[in-house]
Design a protein around this motif. Structure first.
Motif, short mmCIF file in Angstrom:
data_model
loop_
_atom_site.label_atom_id
_atom_site.label_comp_id
_atom_site.label_asym_id
_atom_site.label_seq_id
_atom_site.Cartn_x
_atom_site.Cartn_y
_atom_site.Cartn_z
N MET A 157 0.85 -1.16 0.00
CA MET A 157 0.00 0.00 0.00
C MET A 157 0.90 1.23 0.00
N GLN A 158 0.56 2.22 -0.77
CA GLN A 158 1.27 3.48 -0.81
C GLN A 158 0.37 4.58 -0.28
N SER A 159 0.98 5.56 0.36
CA SER A 159 0.20 6.67 0.91
C SER A 159 0.73 7.98 0.38
N GLU A 160 -0.11 8.96 0.29
CA GLU A 160 0.29 10.30 -0.09
C GLU A 160 -0.64 11.27 0.62
N THR A 161 -0.16 12.48 0.78
CA THR A 161 -0.98 13.50 1.43
C THR A 161 -1.46 14.48 0.36
N THR A 162 -2.76 14.64 0.26
CA THR A 162 -3.38 15.55 -0.69
C THR A 162 -4.33 16.46 0.08
N ASN A 163 -4.10 17.78 0.00
CA ASN A 163 -4.96 18.73 0.71
C ASN A 163 -5.14 18.36 2.19
N ASN A 164 -4.01 18.02 2.82
CA ASN A 164 -3.97 17.67 4.24
C ASN A 164 -4.76 16.41 4.58
N LYS A 165 -5.06 15.59 3.57
CA LYS A 165 -5.74 14.31 3.81
C LYS A 165 -4.80 13.21 3.36
N HIS A 216 -3.21 4.12 -1.32
CA HIS A 216 -3.36 3.44 -2.62
C HIS A 216 -2.97 1.98 -2.44
N PHE A 217 -3.81 1.10 -2.81
CA PHE A 217 -3.52 -0.32 -2.76
C PHE A 217 -2.94 -0.75 -4.10
N THR A 218 -2.00 -1.68 -4.06
CA THR A 218 -1.41 -2.16 -5.31
C THR A 218 -2.49 -2.84 -6.15
N VAL A 219 -2.41 -2.62 -7.44
CA VAL A 219 -3.35 -3.23 -8.37
C VAL A 219 -2.54 -3.99 -9.40
N ASP A 220 -2.71 -5.31 -9.44
CA ASP A 220 -2.05 -6.12 -10.46
C ASP A 220 -2.76 -5.95 -11.79
N GLY A 221 -1.99 -5.97 -12.87
CA GLY A 221 -2.57 -5.85 -14.20
C GLY A 221 -3.35 -7.10 -14.59
N VAL A 222 -4.33 -6.92 -15.45
CA VAL A 222 -5.14 -8.02 -15.97
C VAL A 222 -5.21 -7.86 -17.49
N TRP A 223 -5.07 -8.97 -18.21
CA TRP A 223 -5.11 -8.92 -19.67
C TRP A 223 -6.46 -8.46 -20.18
N ALA A 224 -6.44 -7.61 -21.21
CA ALA A 224 -7.65 -7.25 -21.95
C ALA A 224 -7.93 -8.39 -22.93
N THR A 262 -4.14 -4.05 -19.74
CA THR A 262 -4.80 -2.77 -19.45
C THR A 262 -6.19 -2.90 -18.85
N ASN A 263 -6.53 -4.05 -18.27
CA ASN A 263 -7.90 -4.26 -17.83
C ASN A 263 -7.99 -4.70 -16.36
N PRO A 264 -7.47 -4.03 -15.39
CA PRO A 264 -6.81 -2.73 -15.42
C PRO A 264 -5.31 -2.87 -15.62
N PRO A 265 -4.63 -1.76 -15.89
CA PRO A 265 -3.17 -1.80 -15.95
C PRO A 265 -2.61 -1.89 -14.52
N PRO A 266 -1.39 -2.40 -14.37
CA PRO A 266 -0.81 -2.42 -13.03
C PRO A 266 -0.60 -1.00 -12.52
N SER A 267 -0.82 -0.80 -11.24
CA SER A 267 -0.61 0.53 -10.67
C SER A 267 -0.18 0.41 -9.21
N TYR A 268 0.45 1.45 -8.72
CA TYR A 268 0.92 1.53 -7.34
C TYR A 268 1.76 0.32 -6.96
N GLY A 269 2.64 -0.08 -7.86
CA GLY A 269 3.56 -1.19 -7.58
C GLY A 269 2.99 -2.56 -7.88
N GLY A 270 1.82 -2.63 -8.52
CA GLY A 270 1.22 -3.91 -8.87
C GLY A 270 2.00 -4.63 -9.96
N LYS A 271 1.77 -5.92 -10.10
CA LYS A 271 2.50 -6.75 -11.05
C LYS A 271 1.94 -6.61 -12.47
N TYR A 272 2.85 -6.69 -13.46
CA TYR A 272 2.46 -6.73 -14.86
C TYR A 272 1.84 -8.09 -15.13
#
Length: 77
Positions: free
Chosen positions: A1-9, A13-21, A45-55
């Protein structure tokens, strides 16, 4: 899980592994006579990997043999 601060909140973000279209349609048979080949592709791209998720695991392209009704002739000149 990754965290970031946006507007003091704090936003987590949870890792999302990629899934084939879906596979594309097979291409036209290569060549004009005898044996040829066809290919098709897919994207991670269904979804694409994000936040450190696997291809996506596996191949993004497939190839198969195809056959023309017209035979090839060699005239040996």
């Amino acid at each position: 899980m990754q965290s970031e601060t946006t507007n003091n909140k704090c936003v987590h973000h949870f890792t999302v592994d990629g899934v084939w279209a879906h596979w594309t349609q097979w291409s036209s048979c290569s060549g004009t006579c005898g044996t040829g080949s066809q290919t098709r592709t897919r994207s991670c791209t269904n979804p694409p990997p994000s936040y450190g998720g696997k291809y996506c695991y596996g191949s993004k392209q497939e190839t198969k043999a195809c056959y023309h009704t017209k035979k090839c002739y060699s005239y040996g000149y």
